[in-house]
Structures are given as structure tokens and as C-alpha cells.
Scaffold this motif. Structure first.
Motif, PDB file in Angstrom:
ATOM      1  N   ASP A   1      17.837-129.678  69.913  1.00  0.00           N
ATOM      2  CA  ASP A   1      18.470-130.250  68.715  1.00  0.00           C
ATOM      3  C   ASP A   1      19.927-129.836  68.561  1.00  0.00           C
ATOM      4  O   ASP A   1      20.721-130.564  67.955  1.00  0.00           O
ATOM      5  CB  ASP A   1      17.682-129.872  67.455  1.00  0.00           C
ATOM      6  N   LYS A   2      20.290-128.680  69.106  1.00  0.00           N
ATOM      7  CA  LYS A   2      21.674-128.197  68.988  1.00  0.00           C
ATOM      8  C   LYS A   2      22.593-128.710  70.096  1.00  0.00           C
ATOM      9  O   LYS A   2      23.801-128.480  70.044  1.00  0.00           O
ATOM     10  CB  LYS A   2      21.684-126.658  68.981  1.00  0.00           C
ATOM     11  N   MET A   3      22.020-129.401  71.074  1.00  0.00           N
ATOM     12  CA  MET A   3      22.837-129.910  72.177  1.00  0.00           C
ATOM     13  C   MET A   3      23.787-130.988  71.659  1.00  0.00           C
ATOM     14  O   MET A   3      23.356-131.926  70.988  1.00  0.00           O
ATOM     15  CB  MET A   3      21.944-130.500  73.281  1.00  0.00           C
TER      16      MET A   3
ATOM     17  N   CYS B   1      10.288-117.845  76.739  1.00  0.00           N
ATOM     18  CA  CYS B   1       9.522-118.604  77.710  1.00  0.00           C
ATOM     19  C   CYS B   1       8.205-119.062  77.073  1.00  0.00           C
ATOM     20  O   CYS B   1       7.503-118.268  76.470  1.00  0.00           O
ATOM     21  CB  CYS B   1       9.256-117.732  78.927  1.00  0.00           C
ATOM     22  N   GLY B   2       7.888-120.347  77.192  1.00  0.00           N
ATOM     23  CA  GLY B   2       6.645-120.861  76.660  1.00  0.00           C
ATOM     24  C   GLY B   2       6.694-121.271  75.198  1.00  0.00           C
ATOM     25  O   GLY B   2       5.702-121.706  74.648  1.00  0.00           O
ATOM     26  N   SER B   3       7.831-121.129  74.538  1.00  0.00           N
ATOM     27  CA  SER B   3       7.929-121.493  73.130  1.00  0.00           C
ATOM     28  C   SER B   3       8.503-122.903  73.007  1.00  0.00           C
ATOM     29  O   SER B   3       9.704-123.116  73.184  1.00  0.00           O
ATOM     30  CB  SER B   3       8.808-120.505  72.371  1.00  0.00           C
ATOM     31  N   ILE B   4       7.639-123.851  72.684  1.00  0.00           N
ATOM     32  CA  ILE B   4       8.077-125.228  72.567  1.00  0.00           C
ATOM     33  C   ILE B   4       9.035-125.395  71.383  1.00  0.00           C
ATOM     34  O   ILE B   4       9.978-126.186  71.456  1.00  0.00           O
ATOM     35  CB  ILE B   4       6.860-126.190  72.494  1.00  0.00           C
ATOM     36  N   GLN B   5       8.827-124.636  70.324  1.00  0.00           N
ATOM     37  CA  GLN B   5       9.710-124.729  69.161  1.00  0.00           C
ATOM     38  C   GLN B   5      11.115-124.213  69.496  1.00  0.00           C
ATOM     39  O   GLN B   5      12.105-124.793  69.094  1.00  0.00           O
ATOM     40  CB  GLN B   5       9.149-123.969  67.958  1.00  0.00           C
ATOM     41  N   HIS B   6      11.174-123.126  70.280  1.00  0.00           N
ATOM     42  CA  HIS B   6      12.473-122.615  70.702  1.00  0.00           C
ATOM     43  C   HIS B   6      13.196-123.658  71.559  1.00  0.00           C
ATOM     44  O   HIS B   6      14.406-123.893  71.382  1.00  0.00           O
ATOM     45  CB  HIS B   6      12.312-121.293  71.466  1.00  0.00           C
ATOM     46  N   ALA B   7      12.452-124.283  72.444  1.00  0.00           N
ATOM     47  CA  ALA B   7      13.045-125.332  73.287  1.00  0.00           C
ATOM     48  C   ALA B   7      13.571-126.473  72.418  1.00  0.00           C
ATOM     49  O   ALA B   7      14.670-126.991  72.658  1.00  0.00           O
ATOM     50  CB  ALA B   7      12.012-125.845  74.284  1.00  0.00           C
ATOM     51  N   ARG B   8      12.813-126.848  71.404  1.00  0.00           N
ATOM     52  CA  ARG B   8      13.250-127.940  70.527  1.00  0.00           C
ATOM     53  C   ARG B   8      14.503-127.549  69.750  1.00  0.00           C
ATOM     54  O   ARG B   8      15.411-128.372  69.548  1.00  0.00           O
ATOM     55  CB  ARG B   8      12.120-128.341  69.565  1.00  0.00           C
ATOM     56  N   ASP B   9      14.556-126.303  69.308  1.00  0.00           N
ATOM     57  CA  ASP B   9      15.752-125.831  68.595  1.00  0.00           C
ATOM     58  C   ASP B   9      16.994-125.955  69.478  1.00  0.00           C
ATOM     59  O   ASP B   9      18.050-126.418  69.022  1.00  0.00           O
ATOM     60  CB  ASP B   9      15.578-124.381  68.129  1.00  0.00           C
ATOM     61  N   VAL B  10      16.858-125.541  70.723  1.00  0.00           N
ATOM     62  CA  VAL B  10      17.974-125.644  71.668  1.00  0.00           C
ATOM     63  C   VAL B  10      18.325-127.116  71.896  1.00  0.00           C
ATOM     64  O   VAL B  10      19.500-127.507  71.875  1.00  0.00           O
ATOM     65  CB  VAL B  10      17.633-124.936  73.007  1.00  0.00           C
TER      66      VAL B  10
ATOM     67  N   VAL C   1      17.792-136.209  81.500  1.00  0.00           N
ATOM     68  CA  VAL C   1      17.092-134.992  81.937  1.00  0.00           C
ATOM     69  C   VAL C   1      16.703-134.143  80.736  1.00  0.00           C
ATOM     70  O   VAL C   1      15.553-133.678  80.639  1.00  0.00           O
ATOM     71  CB  VAL C   1      17.960-134.185  82.936  1.00  0.00           C
ATOM     72  N   ALA C   2      17.615-133.941  79.801  1.00  0.00           N
ATOM     73  CA  ALA C   2      17.310-133.143  78.608  1.00  0.00           C
ATOM     74  C   ALA C   2      16.167-133.772  77.812  1.00  0.00           C
ATOM     75  O   ALA C   2      15.221-133.089  77.396  1.00  0.00           O
ATOM     76  CB  ALA C   2      18.553-132.996  77.735  1.00  0.00           C
ATOM     77  N   TRP C   3      16.244-135.091  77.593  1.00  0.00           N
ATOM     78  CA  TRP C   3      15.182-135.788  76.866  1.00  0.00           C
ATOM     79  C   TRP C   3      13.846-135.645  77.595  1.00  0.00           C
ATOM     80  O   TRP C   3      12.822-135.356  76.989  1.00  0.00           O
ATOM     81  CB  TRP C   3      15.530-137.268  76.714  1.00  0.00           C
ATOM     82  N   THR C   4      13.873-135.863  78.900  1.00  0.00           N
ATOM     83  CA  THR C   4      12.641-135.834  79.689  1.00  0.00           C
ATOM     84  C   THR C   4      12.012-134.447  79.691  1.00  0.00           C
ATOM     85  O   THR C   4      10.788-134.311  79.552  1.00  0.00           O
ATOM     86  CB  THR C   4      12.915-136.312  81.129  1.00  0.00           C
ATOM     87  N   VAL C   5      12.827-133.417  79.826  1.00  0.00           N
ATOM     88  CA  VAL C   5      12.299-132.051  79.827  1.00  0.00           C
ATOM     89  C   VAL C   5      11.622-131.754  78.493  1.00  0.00           C
ATOM     90  O   VAL C   5      10.528-131.171  78.442  1.00  0.00           O
ATOM     91  CB  VAL C   5      13.418-131.025  80.135  1.00  0.00           C
ATOM     92  N   MET C   6      12.228-132.183  77.410  1.00  0.00           N
ATOM     93  CA  MET C   6      11.645-131.922  76.096  1.00  0.00           C
ATOM     94  C   MET C   6      10.353-132.723  75.906  1.00  0.00           C
ATOM     95  O   MET C   6       9.344-132.198  75.418  1.00  0.00           O
ATOM     96  CB  MET C   6      12.670-132.266  74.998  1.00  0.00           C
ATOM     97  N   ILE C   7      10.355-133.979  76.319  1.00  0.00           N
ATOM     98  CA  ILE C   7       9.157-134.820  76.228  1.00  0.00           C
ATOM     99  C   ILE C   7       8.041-134.238  77.091  1.00  0.00           C
ATOM    100  O   ILE C   7       6.892-134.130  76.656  1.00  0.00           O
ATOM    101  CB  ILE C   7       9.485-136.275  76.636  1.00  0.00           C
ATOM    102  N   ALA C   8       8.382-133.851  78.316  1.00  0.00           N
ATOM    103  CA  ALA C   8       7.394-133.263  79.221  1.00  0.00           C
ATOM    104  C   ALA C   8       6.841-131.956  78.648  1.00  0.00           C
ATOM    105  O   ALA C   8       5.639-131.684  78.754  1.00  0.00           O
ATOM    106  CB  ALA C   8       8.012-133.025  80.599  1.00  0.00           C
TER     107      ALA C   8
END
Length: 182
Positions: free
Chosen positions: A12-14, A1-10, A20-27
Motif C-alpha cells: 500500500d505504501k509503494m 517473514c510470513g506476515s501477509i498484513q505486513h506485506a500488504r502494508d508495504v 510483479v508487485a500486484w501479482t506477488v501480493m495476489i499470490a
């Protein structure tokens, strides 16, 4: 929770990414102060032919606002027009905010005046833009106009309007605003 890099890793693997996925990452980037990454991802989204929605644009505009990058903001504005989101009240308010915070009050006012629908946020960001850049009289005129539209001001508007009162050194206006607050 709170790790932007972890979110980006997930992200990138999608295998497939929808809006929605793009927007969540951009947000996420925008909310964590990574405006440049948010903008890069937005332009990558365009290259991969995923159409942004209103929430995407609000998030990208937040990134432009945080970076105080008027040229990037103008590019995003052009995408907003192409995608038909210029009449969306949330997108319009974010545009007014971005232009105001980037110091382009003429652009902010032009967008504000063209908005078919305005809410208290729209009025607040325009009034705040005037107040932040030393245009107290214009902020107060707009506040009066807002009152004629029968919109109820919130605390954020009152802060900006009181700042405008101090800019024009008007005790009378200050007292008038104070009477609305209490």
C-alpha cells in the motif's frame, strides 16, 4: 517473514506498482488462504489499469479454486480471454483445475480440449476432476489417451487413476495401473 498484513502494508505504501508487485501480493493472499482478498486485489488491479500476466491469472484462479466460486472463476476466465492468455499451458491448467474443483466438468473439459499444448499437470487436473466427481470411466479413458500422447504419468495421476478404478470396481484396471507404478 510470513506476515501477509505486513506485506500488504508495504504494498500500500509503494508509490508505483507494476504487474510483479500486484501479482506477488495476489499470490500471497491466495497462498495464505485469503482468496477473497486476492480477488478484491485482482479487480482493483484492473481498475488501476495494470495488465495481469500469466502468473497473475494462475494466482487468481487458485483463489477461485480455494473459495470454490464458479461465478468469480468465470469472470477471471473472461479476463484471461480478453488478455490473450487462453493458450498459456499454465493458465489453461489452472482453469481446468478451477472448473474441475468447482464441479463444472463440462467447462473443464472444454478448456482442456482447446489447449494447444498440454503438460502432465494439465492431464492430471482433468483426470483428477473426473475422479473426484465420480466419473471413473472418463478418468480412465483420459488416462489411456494421455498414454497414447507418450506423456509419463506422475504419482498424482496414479492416485486419481486408482481412485477411478475403485469407482468402477475394476480389479483388472487396478492391476494394469499397478503394473505401471512398479
Amino acid at each position: 517473514c510470513g506476515s501477509i498484513q505486513h506485506a500488504r502494508d508495504v504494498f500500500d505504501k509503494m508509490p508505483e506498482r507494476d504487474v510483479v508487485a500486484w501479482t506477488v501480493m495476489i499470490a500471497g493472499y491466495a497462498m495464505h488462504g485469503c482468496g477473497e482478498d486476492a480477488l478484491k486485489l485482482f479487480f482493483q488491479m484492473q481498475l488501476e489499469c495494470t495488465k495481469p500476466d500469466g502468473v497473475t491469472f494462475v494466482s487468481v484462479l487458485r483463489a477461485c479454486t480455494d473459495l470454490v466460486t464458479l461465478e468469480q472463476g468465470k469472470q477471471v476466465h473472461s479476463h484471461i480471454i480478453k488478455c490473450g492468455f487462453e493458450s498459456n499451458v499454465f493458465v489453461g491448467s489452472a482453469l481446468v483445475d478451477m472448473y474441475g474443483k468447482c464441479g463444472s466438468l463440462e467447462h473443464a473439459r472444454r478448456v482442456f480440449d482447446k489447449m494447444p499444448e498440454r503438460n502432465v499437470v494439465s492431464w492430471t487436473v482433468m483426470i483428477t476432476g473426473y475422479a473426484q466427481h465420480g466419473h471413473g470411466e472418463q478418468a480412465l479413458k483420459l488416462f489411456c489417451h494421455m498414454q497414447h500422447e507418450c506423456l509419463k504419468p506422475d504419482a498424482a495421476i496414479f492416485v486419481s487413476v486408482l481412485k477411478a478404478c475403485t469407482q468402477i470396481a475394476s480389479l483388472e484396471w487396478g492391476q494394469h495401473i499397478h503394473s505401471h507404478i512398479i
